[in-house]
Design an enzyme around this catalytic site. Structure first.
Site, PDB file in Angstrom:
ATOM      1  N   HIS A   1      65.376  91.455  80.733  1.00 58.79           N
ATOM      2  CA  HIS A   1      65.578  92.730  80.034  1.00 58.79           C
ATOM      3  C   HIS A   1      66.890  92.766  79.257  1.00 58.79           C
ATOM      4  CE1 HIS A   1      62.392  94.062  82.756  1.00 58.79           C
ATOM      5  NE2 HIS A   1      62.258  95.118  82.002  1.00 58.79           N
TER       6      HIS A   1
ATOM      7  N   GLU B   1      51.281  95.658  74.363  1.00 60.18           N
ATOM      8  CA  GLU B   1      52.127  95.465  73.171  1.00 60.18           C
ATOM      9  C   GLU B   1      51.404  94.748  72.041  1.00 60.18           C
ATOM     10  OE1 GLU B   1      53.288  95.013  76.253  1.00 60.18           O
ATOM     11  OE2 GLU B   1      54.992  96.378  76.395  1.00 60.18           O
TER      12      GLU B   1
END
Lengths: 327, 389
Positions: A129, A60
């Site tokens: 998450h 990322e």
């Protein structure tokens, strides 16, 4: 008007903007061959090829930086995070590079780029998450932060975000991808920074954004059955925030409840309340209340997960409280 | 894009680690344990110190006059950086320059060696130790000094200061303050070059301490995977702030990190501008014609402290060590060579030095007279109002 899903609306926006401008490319994990972890990029690889729809390693920070570099020399990257939860690894590029580049180069290097992906909780995905990040990002000068709640807004706002010459963080609702709504057949673009009055009422303002727009609308629907009419102000963009829309609504209703998916402390709602107290002090008939996630990491088990999340019953209870209605 | 070919069957192990820059880099060898030559690793590292490097095309002008012109130009670039920063330190000491200020003194052959071989349309990105590269690229001393002074005529109008020098017209992409953060950006510029089908290159300068940062690995992996025209240039000046390379990196021969990404790599004497140019020439060609990245470890030494607040020696390094490296001052080395070649007389040296000192003094006068940014500029350039519509 066609009725399509939020996912299809985003896909249309990507396709239209990539067809319109060959400087636009999409990069991220599983966006190409896999067709998108959430299938938002379905068909784009086939249509635009591997140079413009680029699968990355799980890296990322690295690919966010690739986007920054490409934007510095004139491309218009769309950087997809598989979820915004993973973007934390990339925040140095979002915050230290993209958000500051224009300023620290005295205007020499605009950053025409979009960071996008699903945000917030889904179902039973547990602590790592299930987070809504818009308040973090909205804190940063140099960014725009867009949080669409409907297919119509998702498409029009994503097109605007891609065309914007600033770095735009575009936070999609993970639970919204399958929701449906009317989307015009003809092209349209929704300007960033403009709220939308999703429902009108005189008794209380429900000020919200993103996934909570549906929660607020459902709460308003149920309250209407009891004769309580709410304005539902969908901020759509939390930076810049449409203060005029907030103020106009609260001056009309004299009461407000702010509904957001994230946590309470330093949340988007805290900023909304600040704008309200500064601009509407003499108009308020009750303290402004907030509905938000419980001040805990998100648990896995169903019952406590439900207890952690803002929802329709909590929103209804807050509205009744600012109206001093006892159930 | 296609992923790079499967890794070469290289099994060569690095030679004995010297862990030392400059003169000692000649001790370093890249030992081969198999008979096959591996094009990814140069065996010329040792040769690149000293006269053999003159065999490089870039270092072999066609005539004595051309040699003198080239060497004079390189010396001028290096001496400008040196004299500029000597005065920068002085201006910092009297409070004309604020914030963090990291000097490049001792490393001038690195900036000069690479940038002297770039085209105008190539790109450069670097760290917060950026004065040398900016000047080498042609940013005017006035624009740099005014920026250090925080004035409107600075290259970024006083918004950046020492650590954030930028000039779009020169392809100079900064000036970045987070160690490692600019390395993925360099990969992004390389991606954009490839996206457009161009043949430019980007040179990404970094310190040796950056290689322990995740951003370094993420960027090198993508650059190798996607074959991006990037030069990753590690200026190994031995210390990440006050931490010696041996105390920070599990591998002291930093260039070996390139093996993880099957990336061509080399180690070079950074005090010898011709050695730097020879390595740069090869890597630039690889990027330009093959769109392949290169990792270069350039062994150099910082003659000053990490920043202006850091003593030159005494805590993390000894005076003796510093003095040893000072003997390999890149400017003195070039000057000596030019004198030996009959390309530089005492009078010519003095004239050059005086001319440069005057230019630097002019930059200080200019910066002094440049206005401070107006208060309303505080809110300028946070966002642009434009779109691609």
């Amino acid at each position: 008007m066609a009725v399509i899903t939020y996912r299809e609306a985003l896909n249309q926006a990507l396709r239209e903007e990539m067809a319109r401008d060959d400087r636009v490319f999409l990069m991220g994990e599983e966006v190409a061959v896999y067709q998108g972890a959430y299938k938002v990029s379905k068909g784009l690889l086939q249509e635009f090829g591997e140079m413009r729809v680029v699968d990355t390693p799980i890296t990322e920070l690295g690919f966010a930086g690739v986007g920054v570099g490409a934007a510095m020399v004139g491309l218009r990257p769309i950087i997809e995070f598989m979820t915004w939860n993973f973007s934390l690894l990339a925040l140095d590029q979002v915050v230290n590079a993209a958000a500051k580049m224009l300023y620290m180069t005295n205007g020499q290097f605009p950053m025409p780029m979009v960071f996008r992906g699903p945000n917030g909780s889904a179902l039973q995905l547990a602590a790592q998450h299930s987070q809504a990040w818009e308040s973090w990002l909205a804190h940063i000068p140099g960014l725009k932060v867009v949080v669409p709640g409907t297919p119509y807004d998702a498409k029009g706002l994503l097109k605007a975000a891609i065309r914007d010459d600033n770095p735009v963080c575009f936070l999609e609702g993970e639970m919204l991808y399958n929701t449906k709504g009317e989307v015009p057949d003809e092209e349209y673009v929704i300007p960033l920074g403009k709220a939308d009055l999703k429902r009108e009422g005189d008794h209380c303002s429900l000020i919200t954004h993103g996934k909570m727009v549906l929660v607020a609308l459902q709460a308003a629907e149920q309250l209407a059955k009891e004769g309580i009419q709410c304005d539902v102000v969908d901020l759509r963009t939390v930076r810049p925030m449409d203060v005029d829309a907030i103020v106009a609504s609260v001056k009309k209703t004299n009461r407000a409840v702010v509904v957001e998916e994230g946590w309470e402390i330093c949340g988007v709602g805290a900023q909304v309340v600040d704008y309200v107290q500064r601009n509407c002090f003499d108009y308020l008939d009750a303290p402004v209340l907030r509905v938000h996630q419980a001040d805990t990491p998100m648990p896995y088990a169903k019952a406590i997960e439900k207890a952690a999340k803002p929802d329709v019953p909590k929103t209804i209870a807050a509205v009744k409280k600012v109206l001093y209605i006892d159930d | 894009m296609t992923p790079s070919k499967s890794p070469a069957s290289r099994t060569a192990a690095g030679g004995k680690t010297s862990g030392k820059a400059g003169a000692k880099s000649a001790d370093k060898t890249v030992a081969k344990t198999d008979a096959k030559p591996d094009p990814k690793v140069s065996e010329k590292a040792a040769a690149k110190s000293g006269t053999k490097s003159a065999a490089s095309k870039a270092n072999s002008p066609s005539s004595t006059e051309n040699r003198k012109a080239l060497h004079t130009s390189l010396l001028h670039t290096m001496l400008l950086q040196r004299r500029f920063e000597e005065r920068t330190a002085e201006m910092y000491a009297i409070g004309k320059i604020g914030g963090f200020c990291h000097l490049y003194i001792g490393q001038e052959a690195v900036s000069t060696g690479f940038i002297s071989l770039l085209r105008d349309d190539d790109y450069i990105i670097t760290t917060y130790r950026d004065h040398g590269q900016a000047l080498a690229r042609g940013m005017t001393p006035r624009a740099v000094m005014a920026e250090l002074f925080g004035r409107v005529d600075g290259c970024v109008g006083g918004k950046g200061g020492s650590m954030h020098l930028f000039d779009k017209s020169l392809g100079f992409l900064g000036g970045h303050g987070i160690v490692g953060g600019h390395i993925p950006i360099a990969a992004g510029v390389g991606f954009a070059i490839k996206y457009r089908g161009g043949d430019q290159v980007i040179v990404c300068f970094m310190g040796e301490a950056a290689v322990n940062n995740g951003a370094f690995h993420e960027a090198l992996n993508m650059a190798a995977l996607w074959k991006l025209p990037c030069l990753f240039v590690i200026e190994n000046n031995r210390y990440g702030m006050g931490t010696a390379v041996e105390r920070a990196s599990a591998i002291n021969d930093i260039y070996k990190r390139g093996a993880s990404y099957d990336m061509p790599r080399d180690v070079v004497d950074g005090q010898d501008v011709f050695a730097v140019r020879a390595a740069a020439e090869e890597a630039i060609a690889r990027a330009r014609t093959e769109s392949m990245p290169t990792l270069l470890e350039i062994r150099t030494y910082r003659f000053m402290g990490h920043s202006m607040s850091d003593a030159v020696s005494g805590t993390y390094r000894t005076k003796e060590e510093l003095e040893k490296y000072l003997k390999r001052d890149p400017i003195l080395l070039l000057r000596s060579q030019m004198e030996e070649n009959g390309d530089l007389s005492e009078a010519e040296w003095t004239a050059m030095d005086e001319e440069i000192k005057a230019v630097v003094q002019d930059s200080i006068d200019f910066a002094e007279n440049s206005p401070e940014p107006a208060l309303e500029t505080l809110y300028e350039h946070v966002l642009v109002d434009t779109t691609s519509d």
